[in-house]
Design a protein around this motif. Structure first.
Motif, mmCIF file in Angstrom:
data_model
loop_
_atom_site.group_PDB
_atom_site.id
_atom_site.type_symbol
_atom_site.label_atom_id
_atom_site.label_comp_id
_atom_site.label_asym_id
_atom_site.label_seq_id
_atom_site.Cartn_x
_atom_site.Cartn_y
_atom_site.Cartn_z
ATOM 1 N N PRO A 42 20.213 89.485 21.628
ATOM 2 C CA PRO A 42 21.616 89.386 22.012
ATOM 3 C C PRO A 42 21.842 89.631 23.502
ATOM 4 N N GLY A 43 20.904 90.274 24.187
ATOM 5 C CA GLY A 43 21.041 90.538 25.622
ATOM 6 C C GLY A 43 20.570 89.397 26.498
ATOM 7 N N ILE A 44 20.102 88.314 25.892
ATOM 8 C CA ILE A 44 19.526 87.200 26.648
ATOM 9 C C ILE A 44 20.522 86.574 27.610
ATOM 10 N N LEU A 45 21.800 86.623 27.299
ATOM 11 C CA LEU A 45 22.800 85.995 28.164
ATOM 12 C C LEU A 45 22.879 86.658 29.532
ATOM 13 N N ARG A 46 22.415 87.907 29.638
ATOM 14 C CA ARG A 46 22.418 88.594 30.929
ATOM 15 C C ARG A 46 21.263 88.144 31.819
ATOM 16 N N GLU A 47 20.294 87.443 31.243
ATOM 17 C CA GLU A 47 19.138 86.965 32.006
ATOM 18 C C GLU A 47 19.575 85.874 32.995
ATOM 19 N N PRO A 48 18.987 85.863 34.205
ATOM 20 C CA PRO A 48 19.309 84.774 35.139
ATOM 21 C C PRO A 48 18.972 83.418 34.519
ATOM 22 N N LYS A 49 19.863 82.465 34.710
ATOM 23 C CA LYS A 49 19.680 81.149 34.101
ATOM 24 C C LYS A 49 18.822 80.231 34.948
ATOM 25 N N GLY A 50 18.817 80.416 36.246
ATOM 26 C CA GLY A 50 18.105 79.520 37.135
ATOM 27 C C GLY A 50 19.015 78.381 37.566
#
Length: 127
Positions: A42-50
């Protein structure tokens, strides 16, 4: 949102509804031998998208389409991060598929049971 299933030795990800428009893609098929696994994140959305290479990105609303990050291609289709599943791939255009599904636990279970498997018949899919 996406629908994930396994059929004829392939992991099939079908993008549903208006997400097809936002993601600029309607279907991805990956041989099961190239699927490394799946996790809930669920925390993946905080990852930089590029860098967006096609699709839609409105922070906090929707991330959909193809992004280049850290030298890798990643496919996204997520609005609700609580339903996000990360599918890790090998020897494919995308290194990861990050998709929102109806039942994340069932989707992870399906992928984990079938990952790396040789071709087989259809399997009941997560919906």
């Amino acid at each position: 949102m996406a629908h994930v299933s396994v059929s004829n030795g392939l992991l099939v990800v079908e993008i549903e509804g208006l997400d097809r428009l936002w993601a600029v893609k309607s279907r991805i098929e990956i041989p099961l031998g190239n699927v490394r696994g799946a996790t809930l994140d669920p925390g993946i959305l905080r990852e930089p998208k590029g860098v967006k290479a096609g699709g839609t990105y409105f922070p906090g609303l929707i991330t959909a389409g193809t992004f280049r990050s850290g030298g890798e291609w990643v496919f996204w289709d997520v609005k609700n991060p609580a339903r996000a599943v990360v599918i890790e791939l090998a020897d494919e255009r995308y290194s990861r598929l990050i998709v929102e599904v109806d039942d994340p636990h069932a989707t992870v279970d399906l992928v984990e049971r079938r990952k790396g498997a040789p071709p087989a018949g259809p399997v009941a899919a997560e919906r």
